[in-house]
Motif scaffolding. Structure first.
Motif, PDB file in Angstrom:
ATOM      1  N   VAL A 204      -3.931   9.040  -3.222  1.00  6.89           N
ATOM      2  CA  VAL A 204      -3.745   8.431  -4.626  1.00  6.89           C
ATOM      3  C   VAL A 204      -3.749   9.402  -5.915  1.00  6.89           C
ATOM      4  CG1 VAL A 204      -4.771   6.152  -3.930  1.00  6.89           C
ATOM      5  CG2 VAL A 204      -6.161   7.867  -4.820  1.00  6.89           C
TER       6      VAL A 204
ATOM      7  N   LEU B  91      -8.006   3.961 -10.915  1.00 10.13           N
ATOM      8  CA  LEU B  91      -6.995   3.762 -10.278  1.00 10.13           C
ATOM      9  C   LEU B  91      -5.942   2.882 -10.690  1.00 10.13           C
ATOM     10  CD1 LEU B  91      -8.569   4.371  -6.497  1.00 10.13           C
ATOM     11  CD2 LEU B  91      -7.108   6.064  -7.926  1.00 10.13           C
TER      12      LEU B  91
ATOM     13  N   TYR C 178      -0.977  -0.395  -8.116  1.00  9.99           N
ATOM     14  CA  TYR C 178      -1.919  -0.026  -6.869  1.00  9.99           C
ATOM     15  C   TYR C 178      -2.539  -1.218  -6.293  1.00  9.99           C
ATOM     16  CZ  TYR C 178      -6.664   1.515  -4.963  1.00  9.99           C
ATOM     17  OH  TYR C 178      -7.587   1.705  -4.497  1.00  9.99           O
TER      18      TYR C 178
ATOM     19  N   ILE D 250      -2.378   3.818 -12.018  1.00 11.58           N
ATOM     20  CA  ILE D 250      -1.192   3.796 -10.952  1.00 11.58           C
ATOM     21  C   ILE D 250      -0.641   2.375 -11.066  1.00 11.58           C
ATOM     22  CG2 ILE D 250      -0.756   3.871  -8.515  1.00 11.58           C
ATOM     23  CD1 ILE D 250      -3.131   5.773  -8.163  1.00 11.58           C
TER      24      ILE D 250
ATOM     25  N   GLN E 166       0.640   5.771  -4.592  1.00  9.84           N
ATOM     26  CA  GLN E 166      -0.556   5.476  -3.606  1.00  9.84           C
ATOM     27  C   GLN E 166       0.169   5.530  -2.185  1.00  9.84           C
ATOM     28  OE1 GLN E 166      -1.772   1.184  -3.452  1.00  9.84           O
ATOM     29  NE2 GLN E 166      -3.815   1.686  -2.347  1.00  9.84           N
TER      30      GLN E 166
ATOM     31  N   TYR F  22       0.854  -1.241   0.042  1.00 10.10           N
ATOM     32  CA  TYR F  22       0.046   0.007  -0.048  1.00 10.10           C
ATOM     33  C   TYR F  22       0.813   1.470   0.054  1.00 10.10           C
ATOM     34  CZ  TYR F  22      -3.625  -3.400   1.434  1.00 10.10           C
ATOM     35  OH  TYR F  22      -4.067  -4.711   1.465  1.00 10.10           O
TER      36      TYR F  22
ATOM     37  N   ARG G 280     -13.897   6.614  -0.935  1.00 15.92           N
ATOM     38  CA  ARG G 280     -13.120   7.006  -1.905  1.00 15.92           C
ATOM     39  C   ARG G 280     -13.783   8.336  -2.872  1.00 15.92           C
ATOM     40  NH1 ARG G 280     -13.488   1.549  -2.674  1.00 15.92           N
ATOM     41  NH2 ARG G 280     -11.633   0.474  -2.183  1.00 15.92           N
TER      42      ARG G 280
ATOM     43  N   GLU H 208      -8.279   8.233  -0.346  1.00 17.85           N
ATOM     44  CA  GLU H 208      -9.195   6.772   0.097  1.00 17.85           C
ATOM     45  C   GLU H 208      -8.930   6.941   1.629  1.00 17.85           C
ATOM     46  OE1 GLU H 208      -8.684   3.244  -2.855  1.00 17.85           O
ATOM     47  OE2 GLU H 208      -6.713   4.098  -2.123  1.00 17.85           O
TER      48      GLU H 208
ATOM     49  N   TYR I 254      -5.371   7.519   2.763  1.00 14.73           N
ATOM     50  CA  TYR I 254      -4.283   7.190   1.717  1.00 14.73           C
ATOM     51  C   TYR I 254      -4.471   8.282   0.457  1.00 14.73           C
ATOM     52  CZ  TYR I 254      -4.407   2.556   3.898  1.00 14.73           C
ATOM     53  OH  TYR I 254      -4.186   1.462   4.711  1.00 14.73           O
TER      54      TYR I 254
END
Length: 787
Positions: free
Chosen positions: A696, A762, A769, A766, A668, A646, A725, A716, A694
């Protein structure tokens, strides 16, 4: 001969006594050796004693045990247990202050602190009446907890219908972890008139329910089904709501149908306030000899277009049976109702392109032969303000015969017949039939210290056009031979860095290719394009991909690569490479008259490096450097940092002189790290713990245009039993226009999601992710909650 009573002296002669003593000693030594062998380390063997579920015959023959402080009763009639009462049978444990069991009716009555554990699912309350074998009965005012997802709740009454189905009335349901204190209220809870739990199907069905969030009712759900585990289930999925300036407000309510373990379907009706009602469907299947997915969308009487609208797509692959050899096929079919479909229904992801392929491919192979047939048709969606050149429709038959290590030689012969058709008013060149043949033979000489591979190729093509070309003919042909020589050496030495033992290689490589010039300027181009200049293409014979143009070459390519490998595991820790071509003659064959040919002399230098400093750090780069101008023509530099689950940070720089220069960053990362809260150890598929934020996002910035090309920013939040989110996205579609979107989603863990999910955006933007709640994690066993 004498008899020897117990305790009498030995009367045998001395020699016989000596032989007897030796024999006795041998026997004792053999017995001792056998005893030592028997004391060798024990080995575990598989056993079914702790199997997850017992067979029906085992359940029928299994006894029922009763425990307690005092037991009274009559044989084969009733048993009464007072104080710390407990009944046990496979899969079921009942505990209470008082327990009465009536054997003729198989009926158990329990009162006072009743607790029943059924395969890990626990119910607790004041009173229970239950037919034990059939598992039918009622439980007054129970509290319950489920093993697979940790969900819990309470009810005014529970009715056990059978061993897998239970209905609770006046019920609540939540996955929020209970906290100490009498005033605790779950952050989200489903309150329903009744809920049916089916542990066999791993599904719950609620009626007359309201979903409460932060003690506020946010969603009425007259009827809803939800999962009790990660297993798929049929039922109505949570609605999604979207806003747009063309379609108006959109409300979709999907229904998922779990038809079988290898088949499922989703039907999604959607109301668009500006257009009307549309219905989308998806059917997925996985059979022994074929698999695929079918998607479709239909809107009757679109208000804005005054027409029926539809779109359909089919993707399927399969085999054609063992009797036909290794025969397989692939289908990719896409059709829509009109030219405006791609822009009006952008949410149908497979149909947003303006060129839709309808492709069917079949292959057969056996004993070195491969036969491929293909039919490709395009639907090109034109616009009155933007006309695009349509691709060519293709009908193709390809036959290949190849053989490896045939007395040391590798060879192949390939023949291809293709028909190209398109709108001549837009393609500006004739349609044609093309037949080409490609024969090649090589002789690899391979040894641990290196290799040498000479190779000969002969490419020939014949065309028949539907009208005359620039030469005035309706036919043309071309034959081009090629010779190449590929060679390389591998040197190794032991080395080390920072106390780590490594092996370093040094791999020089020399590649020479000679293809004489053949005039091909009069030939149309149907399927040929220039190869990208990289470490793979620099060691190939042809500068083009396709069969309409074969580049003339008289050049040598020099390359040098060094690698650092872990001496224990062989893992590649670092790679550095350099390559450059020297062209002895100017190249004369080009894709078009306007294209600039490659000139004699040295080409640009390719520099490449890839470093895995550790499992957390990764670096990769490729630079195309022009020694004449002392400038780089192209460059790509990328780095990745993933210190733990993460946490990921990706950065890339991409440069192409006179074309583009961009910086791309995606990430992230737990925002709690900013104030020193590193969180708990990561749980696979479960995040870093509750109460965590989090960040992102992805930023793609164009340095030569001084503007942001793509933007994705979001946050998030993981509350443990629910996630939130929020993601804002912006994509530049042209120099003067862009599209923006905002997606918000609430995920009630183990229950449902509400809003428009940004997860796909996402994952696609990313790299590496990780979803905070990945399905399919470790499954609990009934022994996880054993009593």
């Amino acid at each position: 001969m004498c008899a020897l009573p117990v305790g009498a002296p030995d009367c045998r002669p001395p020699l016989i006594r000596l032989v007897a003593l030796v024999a006795l000693a041998c026997v004792q030594m053999s017995a001792q050796a056998q005893q030592e062998a028997d004391q060798s380390p024990l080995k575990l063997i598989a056993t079914p004693k702790l199997q997850e579920g017992l067979e029906a015959t085992q359940l029928e023959s299994a006894p029922t045990f009763l425990f307690g402080d005092t037991l009274t009763g009559r044989t084969d009639l009733e048993t009464i247990v007072q104080g710390n009462a407990e009944m046990r049978k496979p899969g079921t444990v009942i505990k209470a202050d008082r327990l009465e069991y009536y054997a003729p009716d198989d009926l158990a009555r329990a009162t006072g602190n009743v607790r029943i554990n059924r395969n890990g699912n626990v119910f607790e309350g004041p009173a229970l009446e239950l037919k034990v074998e059939a598992f039918e009965g009622t439980f007054e005012s129970p509290q319950y907890r489920f093993l697979q997802n940790g969900a819990h709740g309470d009810a005014s009454k529970a009715v056990f219908l059978d061993e897998s189905r239970t209905v609770v009335y006046g019920a609540t349901y939540t996955t929020c972890r209970r906290k100490p204190g009498p005033d605790w209220v779950p952050e989200w809870v489903l309150r329903a008139a009744d809920i049916e739990f089916d542990s066999g199907e791993d599904v719950g069905i609620a009626h007359g329910a309201y979903l409460h969030f932060m003690d506020v009712p946010i969603l009425p759900v007259p009827a809803i089904s939800f999962p009790l585990s990660d297993a798929r289930k049929s039922g109505v999925m949570p609605p999604t709501i979207g806003l747009g300036d063309v379609n108006g407000t959109e409300v979709s309510v999907p229904y998922y149908w779990n038809i079988a373990p290898n088949r499922d379907a989703t039907v999604t009706p959607t109301v668009m306030t500006a257009r009307g009602v549309t219905v989308a469907g998806e059917f997925r299947y996985l059979e022994p000899t074929y698999s695929g997915v079918v998607r479709g969308n239909y809107m009757p009487a679109d208000k804005l277009r005054s027409a029926d609208r539809w779109g359909a797509t089919l993707n399927q692959t399969g085999t054609l049976g063992a009797d036909l050899g290794n025969a397989a096929y692939a289908l990719n079919l896409n059709r829509v109702s009109d030219d405006n479909y791609w822009s009006d229904f952008a949410s149908i992801g497979a149909l947003t392109s303006r060129t839709l392929a309808n492709d069917a491919v079949t292959t057969w192979s056996r004993s070195g032969y491969t036969v491929t047939g293909r039919a490709l048709r395009w639907q090109t969606l034109q616009s009155s303000t933007s006309v695009i050149t349509p691709p060519y429709d293709l009908t193709q038959l390809n036959v290949l015969r190849s053989q490896l290590n045939d007395r040391g030689f590798d060879w192949s012969v390939q023949g291809d017949l293709s028909q190209f058709e398109s709108d001549r008013a837009l393609t500006l060149q004739p349609n044609a039939q093309r037949m080409y043949g490609l024969a090649q033979v090589s002789r690899p000489f391979i040894a641990p210290e290196g290799f040498v591979t000479p190779k000969l190729q002969l490419h020939t093509s014949v065309y028949q056009f539907d009208s005359a070309i620039s030469t005035g003919n309706r036919s043309a042909d071309s034959t081009v031979p090629t010779f190449s020589l590929d060679s390389g050496l591998v040197f190794e030495r032991d080395t080390g860095w920072n106390g780590r033992a490594m092996t370093q290689t040094l791999e020089p490589r020399l590649f020479y290719v000679r293809t004489p010039y053949r005039n091909q300027s009069y030939l149309p181009n149907y399927d040929t394009a220039a190869s990208d200049f990289n470490f793979a293409s620099i060691f190939t014979e042809n500068a083009y991909v396709g069969h309409d143009k074969i580049s003339d070459n008289n050049l040598a390519t020099f390359g040098l690569t060094t690698r650092f490998l872990d001496a224990q595991t062989g893992e590649q820790l670092a790679r550095f490479g350099v390559a450059q071509r020297y062209r002895f003659e100017d190249q004369r064959v080009t894709l078009s008259p306007a294209a600039e040919p490659a000139l004699a002399g040295w080409s640009d230098i390719l520099l490449g490096a890839g470093v895995n400093v550790s499992r957390q750090w990764g670096f990769d780069s490729t630079v195309q450097y022009n020694p004449l101008t002392s400038q780089s023509s192209r460059a790509t530099v990328g780095a990745r940092y993933t210190p733990s689950p993460y946490r990921v940070l990706n950065a890339a720089y991409r440069f192409q002189r006179s074309v583009s220069e961009q910086i791309d960053v995606s990430w992230q990362w737990p925002l709690n790290d900013l104030w020193g809260d590193a969180g708990s150890a990561a749980v696979p598929g479960g995040g870093l713990g509750e109460g965590r934020y989090y960040g992102v996002g992805r930023l793609n910035y164009s340095l030569n245009e001084n503007r942001m090309v793509d933007t994705l920013l979001g946050v998030e939040y993981d509350a443990g039993c629910w996630l939130a989110r929020v993601v804002i996205g912006r994509v530049q579609t042209s120099a003067s226009s862009s599209t923006s979107s905002i997606k918000f989603e609430l995920e009630f863990v183990g229950f449902t999601r509400v809003g428009v999910s940004p997860l796909q955006a996402l994952k696609s933007n990313i790299s590496r992710y990780q979803n905070l709640r990945e399905p399919g994690g470790s499954k609990n066993s009934r022994f996880s909650n054993y009593e």
